[in-house]
Design an enzyme around this catalytic site. Sequence first.
Site, PDB file in Angstrom:
ATOM      1  N   TRP A 110      -8.532   9.024  -8.093  1.00 25.89           N
ATOM      2  CA  TRP A 110      -9.776   9.393  -8.779  1.00 25.89           C
ATOM      3  C   TRP A 110      -9.803   8.809 -10.185  1.00 25.89           C
ATOM      4  O   TRP A 110     -10.822   8.304 -10.638  1.00 25.89           O
ATOM      5  CB  TRP A 110      -9.968  10.914  -8.804  1.00 25.89           C
ATOM      6  CG  TRP A 110     -10.632  11.376  -7.538  1.00 25.89           C
ATOM      7  CD1 TRP A 110     -10.023  11.859  -6.418  1.00 25.89           C
ATOM      8  CD2 TRP A 110     -12.040  11.346  -7.246  1.00 25.89           C
ATOM      9  NE1 TRP A 110     -10.968  12.134  -5.448  1.00 25.89           N
ATOM     10  CE2 TRP A 110     -12.210  11.833  -5.928  1.00 25.89           C
ATOM     11  CE3 TRP A 110     -13.165  10.966  -7.967  1.00 25.89           C
ATOM     12  CZ2 TRP A 110     -13.467  11.945  -5.325  1.00 25.89           C
ATOM     13  CZ3 TRP A 110     -14.427  11.070  -7.369  1.00 25.89           C
ATOM     14  CH2 TRP A 110     -14.565  11.555  -6.057  1.00 25.89           C
ATOM     15  N   ASN A 125     -10.251   4.460   3.180  1.00 23.12           N
ATOM     16  CA  ASN A 125     -10.000   4.174   1.764  1.00 23.12           C
ATOM     17  C   ASN A 125     -11.154   3.438   1.083  1.00 23.12           C
ATOM     18  O   ASN A 125     -11.547   3.769  -0.029  1.00 23.12           O
ATOM     19  CB  ASN A 125      -8.711   3.359   1.616  1.00 23.12           C
ATOM     20  CG  ASN A 125      -8.410   3.047   0.162  1.00 23.12           C
ATOM     21  OD1 ASN A 125      -8.238   3.951  -0.649  1.00 23.12           O
ATOM     22  ND2 ASN A 125      -8.393   1.769  -0.186  1.00 23.12           N
ATOM     23  N   TRP A 129     -20.513  13.473 -19.603  1.00 21.60           N
ATOM     24  CA  TRP A 129     -20.813  13.708 -18.187  1.00 21.60           C
ATOM     25  C   TRP A 129     -22.118  14.492 -18.026  1.00 21.60           C
ATOM     26  O   TRP A 129     -22.506  15.254 -18.915  1.00 21.60           O
ATOM     27  CB  TRP A 129     -19.684  14.505 -17.517  1.00 21.60           C
ATOM     28  CG  TRP A 129     -18.343  13.840 -17.534  1.00 21.60           C
ATOM     29  CD1 TRP A 129     -17.242  14.228 -18.240  1.00 21.60           C
ATOM     30  CD2 TRP A 129     -17.958  12.662 -16.830  1.00 21.60           C
ATOM     31  NE1 TRP A 129     -16.191  13.377 -18.018  1.00 21.60           N
ATOM     32  CE2 TRP A 129     -16.590  12.399 -17.152  1.00 21.60           C
ATOM     33  CE3 TRP A 129     -18.604  11.781 -15.950  1.00 21.60           C
ATOM     34  CZ2 TRP A 129     -15.891  11.309 -16.631  1.00 21.60           C
ATOM     35  CZ3 TRP A 129     -17.897  10.698 -15.432  1.00 21.60           C
ATOM     36  CH2 TRP A 129     -16.563  10.472 -15.756  1.00 21.60           C
ATOM     37  N   GLU A 141       0.846  -1.207   0.000  1.00 22.56           N
ATOM     38  CA  GLU A 141       0.000   0.000   0.000  1.00 22.56           C
ATOM     39  C   GLU A 141       0.874   1.247   0.000  1.00 22.56           C
ATOM     40  O   GLU A 141       0.590   2.218  -0.699  1.00 22.56           O
ATOM     41  CB  GLU A 141      -0.950   0.012   1.198  1.00 22.56           C
ATOM     42  CG  GLU A 141      -2.046  -1.034   1.144  1.00 22.56           C
ATOM     43  CD  GLU A 141      -2.903  -0.979  -0.117  1.00 22.56           C
ATOM     44  OE1 GLU A 141      -3.191   0.122  -0.619  1.00 22.56           O
ATOM     45  OE2 GLU A 141      -3.273  -2.061  -0.609  1.00 22.56           O
ATOM     46  N   TRP A 200     -15.034  13.123 -12.711  1.00 23.61           N
ATOM     47  CA  TRP A 200     -14.172  12.788 -11.582  1.00 23.61           C
ATOM     48  C   TRP A 200     -13.387  14.006 -11.096  1.00 23.61           C
ATOM     49  O   TRP A 200     -13.051  14.116  -9.916  1.00 23.61           O
ATOM     50  CB  TRP A 200     -13.223  11.634 -11.925  1.00 23.61           C
ATOM     51  CG  TRP A 200     -12.295  11.911 -13.088  1.00 23.61           C
ATOM     52  CD1 TRP A 200     -12.524  11.660 -14.404  1.00 23.61           C
ATOM     53  CD2 TRP A 200     -10.985  12.521 -13.022  1.00 23.61           C
ATOM     54  NE1 TRP A 200     -11.453  12.064 -15.170  1.00 23.61           N
ATOM     55  CE2 TRP A 200     -10.491  12.589 -14.351  1.00 23.61           C
ATOM     56  CE3 TRP A 200     -10.185  12.996 -11.992  1.00 23.61           C
ATOM     57  CZ2 TRP A 200      -9.236  13.119 -14.661  1.00 23.61           C
ATOM     58  CZ3 TRP A 200      -8.929  13.529 -12.290  1.00 23.61           C
ATOM     59  CH2 TRP A 200      -8.478  13.591 -13.620  1.00 23.61           C
ATOM     60  N   TRP A 253       1.769   1.889  -3.353  1.00 23.64           N
ATOM     61  CA  TRP A 253       0.762   2.499  -4.239  1.00 23.64           C
ATOM     62  C   TRP A 253       1.015   4.005  -4.304  1.00 23.64           C
ATOM     63  O   TRP A 253       0.802   4.649  -5.336  1.00 23.64           O
ATOM     64  CB  TRP A 253      -0.670   2.223  -3.736  1.00 23.64           C
ATOM     65  CG  TRP A 253      -1.256   0.988  -4.347  1.00 23.64           C
ATOM     66  CD1 TRP A 253      -1.300  -0.249  -3.784  1.00 23.64           C
ATOM     67  CD2 TRP A 253      -1.866   0.868  -5.650  1.00 23.64           C
ATOM     68  NE1 TRP A 253      -1.907  -1.127  -4.652  1.00 23.64           N
ATOM     69  CE2 TRP A 253      -2.273  -0.470  -5.800  1.00 23.64           C
ATOM     70  CE3 TRP A 253      -2.122   1.751  -6.685  1.00 23.64           C
ATOM     71  CZ2 TRP A 253      -2.908  -0.940  -6.953  1.00 23.64           C
ATOM     72  CZ3 TRP A 253      -2.762   1.276  -7.836  1.00 23.64           C
ATOM     73  CH2 TRP A 253      -3.144  -0.052  -7.959  1.00 23.64           C
TER      74      TRP A 253
HETATM   75  C1  LIG Z   1     -10.928   8.727  -4.554  1.00 24.72           C
HETATM   76  C2  LIG Z   1      -9.691   8.585  -3.693  1.00 24.72           C
HETATM   77  C3  LIG Z   1      -8.935   9.698  -3.363  1.00 24.72           C
HETATM   78  C4  LIG Z   1      -7.776   9.571  -2.589  1.00 24.72           C
HETATM   79  N1  LIG Z   1      -7.048  10.690  -2.277  1.00 24.72           N
HETATM   80  C5  LIG Z   1      -5.904  10.570  -1.554  1.00 24.72           C
HETATM   81  C6  LIG Z   1      -5.135  11.708  -1.210  1.00 24.72           C
HETATM   82  O1  LIG Z   1      -5.428  12.842  -1.583  1.00 24.72           O
HETATM   83  N2  LIG Z   1      -4.018  11.517  -0.448  1.00 24.72           N
HETATM   84  C7  LIG Z   1      -3.625  10.279  -0.036  1.00 24.72           C
HETATM   85  O2  LIG Z   1      -2.610  10.170   0.644  1.00 24.72           O
HETATM   86  N3  LIG Z   1      -4.321   9.187  -0.375  1.00 24.72           N
HETATM   87  C8  LIG Z   1      -5.453   9.278  -1.107  1.00 24.72           C
HETATM   88  N4  LIG Z   1      -6.167   8.155  -1.421  1.00 24.72           N
HETATM   89  C9  LIG Z   1      -5.600   6.817  -1.105  1.00 24.72           C
HETATM   90  C10 LIG Z   1      -6.009   6.216   0.236  1.00 24.72           C
HETATM   91  O3  LIG Z   1      -7.390   6.302   0.418  1.00 24.72           O
HETATM   92  C11 LIG Z   1      -5.306   6.857   1.434  1.00 24.72           C
HETATM   93  O4  LIG Z   1      -3.922   6.958   1.189  1.00 24.72           O
HETATM   94  C12 LIG Z   1      -5.513   6.018   2.687  1.00 24.72           C
HETATM   95  O5  LIG Z   1      -6.885   5.905   2.966  1.00 24.72           O
HETATM   96  C13 LIG Z   1      -4.788   6.650   3.823  1.00 24.72           C
HETATM   97  O6  LIG Z   1      -5.067   5.985   5.020  1.00 24.72           O
HETATM   98  P1  LIG Z   1      -3.912   5.336   5.868  1.00 24.72           P
HETATM   99  O7  LIG Z   1      -2.773   6.261   6.008  1.00 24.72           O
HETATM  100  O8  LIG Z   1      -4.540   4.821   7.119  1.00 24.72           O
HETATM  101  O9  LIG Z   1      -3.482   4.122   4.920  1.00 24.72           O
HETATM  102  P2  LIG Z   1      -2.712   2.780   5.212  1.00 24.72           P
HETATM  103  O10 LIG Z   1      -3.580   1.677   4.743  1.00 24.72           O
HETATM  104  O11 LIG Z   1      -2.204   2.685   6.583  1.00 24.72           O
HETATM  105  O12 LIG Z   1      -1.503   2.865   4.173  1.00 24.72           O
HETATM  106  C14 LIG Z   1      -0.258   3.504   4.480  1.00 24.72           C
HETATM  107  C15 LIG Z   1       0.056   4.521   3.420  1.00 24.72           C
HETATM  108  O13 LIG Z   1       0.101   3.906   2.133  1.00 24.72           O
HETATM  109  C16 LIG Z   1      -0.425   4.796   1.144  1.00 24.72           C
HETATM  110  N5  LIG Z   1      -1.655   4.235   0.576  1.00 24.72           N
HETATM  111  C17 LIG Z   1      -2.539   3.396   1.167  1.00 24.72           C
HETATM  112  N6  LIG Z   1      -3.545   3.089   0.313  1.00 24.72           N
HETATM  113  C18 LIG Z   1      -3.289   3.766  -0.823  1.00 24.72           C
HETATM  114  C19 LIG Z   1      -3.951   3.876  -2.082  1.00 24.72           C
HETATM  115  N7  LIG Z   1      -5.069   3.200  -2.361  1.00 24.72           N
HETATM  116  N8  LIG Z   1      -3.413   4.669  -3.025  1.00 24.72           N
HETATM  117  C20 LIG Z   1      -2.268   5.338  -2.797  1.00 24.72           C
HETATM  118  N9  LIG Z   1      -1.580   5.279  -1.616  1.00 24.72           N
HETATM  119  C21 LIG Z   1      -2.093   4.506  -0.656  1.00 24.72           C
HETATM  120  C22 LIG Z   1      -0.780   6.090   1.860  1.00 24.72           C
HETATM  121  O14 LIG Z   1       0.307   6.977   1.748  1.00 24.72           O
HETATM  122  C23 LIG Z   1      -0.985   5.617   3.294  1.00 24.72           C
HETATM  123  O15 LIG Z   1      -0.808   6.629   4.243  1.00 24.72           O
HETATM  124  C24 LIG Z   1      -7.356   8.274  -2.172  1.00 24.72           C
HETATM  125  C25 LIG Z   1      -8.132   7.158  -2.501  1.00 24.72           C
HETATM  126  C26 LIG Z   1      -9.292   7.303  -3.250  1.00 24.72           C
HETATM  127  C27 LIG Z   1     -10.099   6.083  -3.595  1.00 24.72           C
END
Ligand SMILES: Cc1cc2nc3c(=O)[nH]c(=O)nc-3n(C[C@H](O)[C@H](O)[C@H](O)COP(=O)(O)OP(=O)(O)OC[C@H]3O[C@@H](n4cnc5c(N)ncnc54)[C@H](O)[C@@H]3O)c2cc1C
Length: 504
Positions: free
Chosen positions: A408, A367, A332, A301, A385, A304
Site C-alpha cells: 500500500w 497483483n 486526504w 517476486e 492508503w 519482494w
Molecule cells: C495494494 C496491495 C496489497 C497487497 N497485499 C498483500 C498481502 O496482504 N499479502 C500478500 O502476500 N501480498 C500482498 N500483495 C502483494 C501481491 O499482490 C501478492 O503477494 C500476490 O498477488 C500473490 O499472488 P501469488 O501468490 O499468485 O504471487 P506469485 O506471483 O506467484 O508470487 C509468489 C509469492 O511472491 C510474493 N510476492 C509476489 N508479488 C509480490 C509483491 N508485489 N509484493 C510482495 N510479495 C510478492 C508473494 O508471497 C507470492 O505468494 C499486495 C499487493 C498490493 C499492490
Amino acid sequence: MAGVTFQTGLAHYIGLMTERKLSLHWFRRDLRVSDNPALLSALRHGPAVAVFVLDEHPSIRALGGASRWWLHHSLAALQKDLTALGMTLILARGDAGAIIPKLCLELGIGHVTANRGYDAGAIAAEQALHTALAEHDIRLELHAANLLHDPNALRTGQGRPYQVYTPFWRALIATGEPAPPLPAPVAQPVSDLFHTAAKHSESLADWGLLPTAPDWAHAMRAEWQPGEAGAQRRLTEFFPRALYGYKEMRNHPDRVGTSRLSPHLAFGEISPRQIWQATKTYCAAHGLNPMAGDAEHFLKEVCWREFSYHLLVHFPNLPTEPLRPQFKRFPWADDPTGLLAWQRGRTGFPIVDAGMRELWQTGWMHNRVRMIAASFLIKDLLLPWQLGEAWFWDTLLDADPANNAASWQWVAGCGADAAPYFRIFNPVLQGEKFDPNGDYVRRFVPELARLPNRLIHQPWQATPLELREAGVTLGGNYPNPLVDHNQARQRALAALATISESAA
Ligand SMILES: Cc1cc2nc3c(=O)[nH]c(=O)nc-3n(C[C@H](O)[C@H](O)[C@H](O)COP(=O)(O)OP(=O)(O)OC[C@H]3O[C@@H](n4cnc5c(N)ncnc54)[C@H](O)[C@@H]3O)c2cc1C
C-alpha cells in the site's frame, strides 16, 4: 554392552530421563510440519506437545474475516498432520504469555520452542512469554523459519536498512544460498502426554472462525485448500502450468499466470526456503537457469516478500505510518460514499470493480489489479492508503502484516522504493492492456458481459443503443463512473504539490 553394569545402565537411563524435559512447540504463522526448525527442536529430546493460541488481546491486530476462515481450515489440517506424528495440538484462546506458562506447569514441560515473528505485536508477545517462562525457569527457544535470510543481517554499505529493492536483491543473492529446508519430523509413538494434553484443548468449532450469517465463503471453499498439503499441491502445479512465461503472464488477471501461494505463505503452511529449493530442483530437471528469465523473475517476486519483511523489521510502524514523513501532511479527502463504492466494487470503472468483487468473492485479488484498485482509491478518490490497507486486511486470505503495508505504501508513493505518487494508473488503459478481451471483467462484473470488447473497460462511451443491446443501464444495474479520471488526476497532482512545497 561390555563394561556397563546394570547399575551404571540404570543411572544413565535415570540421568537421561531427568535431563529430558518435555517440550512444547508454540505454533504461530508457521502452520506446517515440514521445514519447521522449532517443531523439530521440540521433538529432538522426546515427546512434545503443540499449542496454538488465538490471541485476542487489543494490542494484537485482530485477524480479518477472510483470515479467520483460512485459519480455521488451516488449523484443522494441522491437527490431522500432527495426530499422524503422534502429537496433540492444544487450542487455546487468550494471552499466550499467560496460557503457555500455565500449560507448562500443568503438563510438566520444561522447554518451549517457537519460530520468530516479525511484526511489532508478534515480537512483543515473544518478549512477554520469555519473561513469564523465565520466572519458572523454563526456556523459550526461538528459531527462524519464515524468511530466506535474517532481515537484520542485510544492511547497506552505510549500515542502514535497504529502502530500494534492486540493491536489496543483489545483497540477498550475495549472501549465498538460503539454508536448505528441513524434513518433517518422524512420527512418535503415542505417549501419555498425547492424551493428557488433549484434555487441555478447546474445540476449534467453538471458536466461531467461520462465517454463518451469511456464509460468504462458498467461492473460497471451491478455490482454496488451506493447509500444508494444499500449499504443496499449489507449488507442484505451478511449475508446469505457469513458470514458463511467468514474467509476462503474471501481469494478466484474465489468466492463471501466478502461483497463488500467498495465503499459504501468509500462514506459514509453506516456507520460502521450500519454494526456493523446489524452483531450483524444477529448473535443474528441465535444463533451465534458475537465475535467468521466468524462474529468476519468480524468485525475485518471492524476494519482494523478503523486502517487505526487511522494511517491517526496521520500520515497525509500516502498517500505519508513511515511510516518507511529508505524507503525514497529505490533504486526504473525506468521502465515505466513495469508500463504500470502492469496497463494494461499484466505482463505475470495470477493472477496479472486477478486482474488488474478486476480492470479496474469492478472498484474493490478482497483483496487477491490486495495484490498479489501490491507485484508484488513493489517487482518484484521494482517500488515505490506510483505509485500503485495513479493507484488504479484513478481506484478503493472504492478509500479511509486511506485504500488505509495504505494498500500500508502494502504491501511495510514500513507502520505500515506491512508485512515485505522480504515476497515476489510468484504469481504462490498464484494463485494455492487461485484460484485452475483457474476460476478467466479464467474470466478476457479469452485468457488463454482453458489451463488446472495445467498450468493456469504458461502458460510458457506449451509445444508448449499444447499452440497451447489452442490457446495461448506467446508473441502474451498473454505476456511472464515480469520478472523471482526468480531473481526479489533476486533483491528486495538486494535492501532491502541497506536500512537495511544504517539504521543500
Ligand atoms: C495494494 C496491495 C496489497 C497487497 N497485499 C498483500 C498481502 O496482504 N499479502 C500478500 O502476500 N501480498 C500482498 N500483495 C502483494 C501481491 O499482490 C501478492 O503477494 C500476490 O498477488 C500473490 O499472488 P501469488 O501468490 O499468485 O504471487 P506469485 O506471483 O506467484 O508470487 C509468489 C509469492 O511472491 C510474493 N510476492 C509476489 N508479488 C509480490 C509483491 N508485489 N509484493 C510482495 N510479495 C510478492 C508473494 O508471497 C507470492 O505468494 C499486495 C499487493 C498490493 C499492490
